[in-house]
Design an enzyme around this catalytic site. Sequence first.
Site, PDB file in Angstrom:
ATOM      1  N   ASN A   1      -0.624   1.161   5.856  1.00  0.00           N
ATOM      2  CA  ASN A   1       0.349   0.393   5.081  1.00  0.00           C
ATOM      3  C   ASN A   1       1.079  -0.546   6.046  1.00  0.00           C
ATOM      4  O   ASN A   1       1.752  -0.062   6.956  1.00  0.00           O
ATOM      5  CB  ASN A   1       1.322   1.351   4.392  1.00  0.00           C
ATOM      6  CG  ASN A   1       2.461   0.644   3.679  1.00  0.00           C
ATOM      7  OD1 ASN A   1       3.489   1.250   3.423  1.00  0.00           O
ATOM      8  ND2 ASN A   1       2.311  -0.612   3.333  1.00  0.00           N
ATOM      9  N   GLY A   2       0.960  -1.845   5.804  1.00  0.00           N
ATOM     10  CA  GLY A   2       1.635  -2.815   6.674  1.00  0.00           C
ATOM     11  C   GLY A   2       0.688  -3.943   7.038  1.00  0.00           C
ATOM     12  O   GLY A   2      -0.442  -4.000   6.547  1.00  0.00           O
TER      13      GLY A   2
ATOM     14  N   CYS B   1       0.823  -1.199   0.000  1.00  0.00           N
ATOM     15  CA  CYS B   1       0.000   0.000   0.000  1.00  0.00           C
ATOM     16  C   CYS B   1       0.857   1.249   0.000  1.00  0.00           C
ATOM     17  O   CYS B   1       2.004   1.228   0.435  1.00  0.00           O
ATOM     18  CB  CYS B   1      -0.908   0.037   1.220  1.00  0.00           C
ATOM     19  SG  CYS B   1      -2.024  -1.353   1.302  1.00  0.00           S
TER      20      CYS B   1
ATOM     21  N   GLY C   1       0.325  -0.244  -5.059  1.00  0.00           N
ATOM     22  CA  GLY C   1      -0.978  -0.903  -4.948  1.00  0.00           C
ATOM     23  C   GLY C   1      -1.860  -0.523  -6.111  1.00  0.00           C
ATOM     24  O   GLY C   1      -2.041   0.673  -6.369  1.00  0.00           O
TER      25      GLY C   1
ATOM     26  N   TYR D   1      13.477  -3.918  -4.185  1.00  0.00           N
ATOM     27  CA  TYR D   1      12.418  -4.202  -5.150  1.00  0.00           C
ATOM     28  C   TYR D   1      11.284  -3.185  -5.194  1.00  0.00           C
ATOM     29  O   TYR D   1      10.868  -2.765  -6.259  1.00  0.00           O
ATOM     30  CB  TYR D   1      11.848  -5.583  -4.819  1.00  0.00           C
ATOM     31  CG  TYR D   1      10.716  -6.067  -5.688  1.00  0.00           C
ATOM     32  CD1 TYR D   1      10.957  -6.744  -6.872  1.00  0.00           C
ATOM     33  CD2 TYR D   1       9.384  -5.857  -5.319  1.00  0.00           C
ATOM     34  CE1 TYR D   1       9.915  -7.199  -7.669  1.00  0.00           C
ATOM     35  CE2 TYR D   1       8.333  -6.311  -6.107  1.00  0.00           C
ATOM     36  CZ  TYR D   1       8.604  -6.990  -7.282  1.00  0.00           C
ATOM     37  OH  TYR D   1       7.578  -7.428  -8.055  1.00  0.00           O
TER      38      TYR D   1
END
Length: 469
Positions: free
Chosen positions: A115-116, A13, A39, A261
């Site tokens: 986010n997480g 996210c 996302g 990445y």
Amino acid sequence: MTFDKLESPREYCGLCGVSGAANPLEAIYLGLHSQQHRGQEAAGIMVGVEGDCRLHRDNGLVDDVFHSLPADWRQAAITHAIGHVRYSTAGGSSVVNAQPLMADLAGELVGVAHNGTLCNSVWLRRKLQEEGAIFQTSSDTELLLHLLARGLRKHHNGDLWNALEAALRELRGAYSLLLMTRSHWAAIRDPLGFRPLCLGRFPDGGWMSASETIAFDVAGARFEREVEPGEIVVVDGRGDLESRRFAPVKRRAHCIFEHVYFARPGSYVFGDSVYEARKEMGRQLARECPADVDLIVPVPDSGVFAAFGFAEQSGIPLDMGLTRNHYVGRTFIDPGSHVSRGKMATRKLQPIGEALRGKRICLIEDSIVRGSTSRARIRAIRETGAREVHMRVSCPPHRHGCYFGIDFPQRESLLANQAEFSEMADILHLDSLGYLSRDGMLGCVKAYRPQDYCCACFDGDYPVRPEGL
Ligand code: SF4
């Protein structure tokens, strides 16, 4: 199930918050759009307008969701806003899980974007349900709203920020959060700082927060600082900022895979340039695992900058021997369909025979997950007439799952768990295979000490014990 879901780690996210910008709607659109890579399933925005809050969210890309905004939003006097792009690592992909989530907590409208992934969500959900909570979504994020509601009601006499601090102390795991009310918004990071979250400033004094600094560059803000682990930064409607701490920083656990990445090369993450870190990983890979070849070939897109570093360090020419079809989205492909692995692999990346024929090439890849896409891709490259195909990977082998917001396949299906290292080159039809070492990877980031990063998907050393492990 999507092809990508089978074969590669998934993004999770991205967050963006704004106040005091000349055009908040435009700023949050640009901030979210620049983080679309984090996302693509859903996007959402919550805005503060004349002492009230409005919410719009839907499945789809940022452009799709903004095109369907109610027409009167464009003329509205927006004071502050938070937004979210989502890929579901916890909770389903139904639109009810799109964020921000908004709830009326005894008259206080509160929105949250996350986010997480939490490590104690199953336990917390059960506990709250036993106390009578009714959940509308399957996402972790709703837990915070329930904890807040309970805290406001029972302990904190309507003081939202005290209730928030207490609620955050009950969460375990990875969370960068944006929270918003009618008059304020806040940026929050978990005490270990797994996920990035930064603060930026507009030239006229407004504030912006985003997962990645590239959002500031695109929206016209200037990077100010990271939100510290265990910190709540509260911004009011006038642009005044208050920092509160809900936990001390005992240790950090920044996700190193952001540098390998996920993050965009134009961003700074955990104080380091992603471009520099990724390129240095390529240089270090060339030092640790040299290759006697004619040509370095990046696997686009995330292998590109490591390949530049590898070519620079080794003095071997680089060419784009694989070209990416930019119009391949996350198309649904029926696992039972008769599309061959080879066709699936070349659907996204096509080898260019003119660049590869008769050459000894070294592919630079950012990671190998299951290995089946790599194997099919390597076969397609050999069919172009490449004489030798070697591969170098700009991180260590993936052997463990991630419980902090990155969606890897099951541990048993990771290639590095299925075969001895000595067998992997054969399985992939490679002439040789080499990985960057853990220490080599950590030596490529400078802003924090090696022990300040999470490497659990490589070494199994989890900074927080996940539920059920
Ligand atoms: S386990 Fe891997 S992907 Fe997950 S947070 Fe740690 S380094 Fe990042």
